[in-house]
Design an enzyme around this catalytic site. Structure first.
Site, short mmCIF file in Angstrom:
data_model
loop_
_atom_site.label_atom_id
_atom_site.label_comp_id
_atom_site.label_asym_id
_atom_site.label_seq_id
_atom_site.Cartn_x
_atom_site.Cartn_y
_atom_site.Cartn_z
N ASN A 43 86.09 147.01 -19.20
CA ASN A 43 84.92 147.51 -18.48
C ASN A 43 84.94 149.03 -18.47
OD1 ASN A 43 87.14 147.15 -16.67
ND2 ASN A 43 85.79 147.16 -14.90
N GLU A 45 82.94 152.00 -16.57
CA GLU A 45 82.01 152.34 -15.49
C GLU A 45 81.49 153.76 -15.67
OE1 GLU A 45 84.08 151.46 -11.82
OE2 GLU A 45 83.95 149.30 -12.20
N CYS A 54 80.53 145.56 -18.84
CA CYS A 54 81.65 144.67 -18.55
C CYS A 54 82.57 144.57 -19.78
CB CYS A 54 81.16 143.27 -18.22
SG CYS A 54 80.23 143.15 -16.70
N GLU A 56 83.67 141.88 -21.24
CA GLU A 56 83.26 140.86 -22.21
C GLU A 56 82.18 141.39 -23.15
OE1 GLU A 56 83.46 140.70 -18.93
OE2 GLU A 56 83.81 138.67 -18.20
N CYS A 87 80.29 137.41 -15.65
CA CYS A 87 79.04 137.56 -14.90
C CYS A 87 77.89 136.94 -15.71
CB CYS A 87 78.77 139.04 -14.60
SG CYS A 87 78.10 139.97 -16.00
N CYS A 90 76.93 138.65 -19.02
CA CYS A 90 77.90 138.42 -20.11
C CYS A 90 77.79 136.99 -20.63
CB CYS A 90 79.32 138.71 -19.63
SG CYS A 90 79.60 140.47 -19.38
N1 THU Z 1 83.21 143.20 -14.61
C1 THU Z 1 83.60 142.83 -15.88
O1 THU Z 1 84.10 143.65 -16.64
N2 THU Z 1 83.41 141.54 -16.25
C2 THU Z 1 82.85 140.57 -15.47
O2 THU Z 1 82.66 139.44 -15.91
C3 THU Z 1 82.46 140.89 -14.11
C4 THU Z 1 82.60 142.29 -13.67
C5 THU Z 1 83.41 144.59 -14.19
C6 THU Z 1 82.16 145.37 -13.98
C7 THU Z 1 82.62 146.42 -13.00
O3 THU Z 1 83.17 147.52 -13.73
C8 THU Z 1 83.73 145.77 -12.22
O4 THU Z 1 84.08 144.60 -12.95
C9 THU Z 1 83.35 145.38 -10.82
O5 THU Z 1 82.19 144.64 -10.80
#
Ligand code: THU
Length: 138
Positions: A43, A45, A54, A56, A87, A90
């Site tokens: 991920n 940000e 994310c 994935e 999520c 994804c």
């Molecule tokens: N996140 C992912 O990388 N994958 C997921 O399936 C759910 C959430 C990340 C996004 C964000 O940077 C952090 O988790 C918190 O939501």
């Protein structure tokens, strides 16, 4: 390749390189392609929170960019107390290429396994249900 150990190790390495200063929640992913290649994602940000990608989708974008479109398995690696499922965004993105993708979620103290079609039984498809994921399959 049947064992998950290599995929878990790649996902753990990617988790350590995630950029998650806002949530503090680092996620790594290892996406196994049909030809055996493993593509990693983390991920990433941003100060503008909504731009976050994310792990994935990060792996998926890298794999497709590298010319790979058939996927068998993905490992998601976190330090959460319980299993983290992909999520909704994804799930939809992965479904475009691999509706029956195997998903292993490794967390602090355990792991959980799903097939993508269990997590997203009715994906969006342009033109409606019953069509293939890709326009060429309609
Ligand atoms: N996140 C992912 O990388 N994958 C997921 O399936 C759910 C959430 C990340 C996004 C964000 O940077 C952090 O988790 C918190 O939501």
């Amino acid at each position: 390749m049947d064992d998950w150990e290599h995929l878990k190790a790649v996902a753990a390495g990617a988790q350590a390189r995630a950029h998650a200063p806002y949530s503090g929640f680092q996620v790594g992913a290892a996406l196994e392609c049909r030809d055996g290649t493993v593509v990693e994602g983390a991920n990433v940000e941003n100060a503008s929170y909504g731009l976050t990608i994310c792990a994935e989708r990060s792996a998926l974008a890298a794999a497709v960019t590298g010319g790979r479109r058939e996927f068998q398995r993905i490992v998601i690696h976190t330090s959460a107390d319980g299993p983290v499922a992909p999520c909704g965004a994804c799930r939809q993105m992965l479904c475009e290429f691999a509706p029956d993708l195997e998903i292993l979620s490794v967390y602090d103290g355990g792991e959980a396994h799903w097939v993508l079609s269990e997590l997203l039984p009715h994906p969006f498809r342009a033109g409606g249900l019953g069509r293939g994921a890709l326009p060429s399959e309609s």
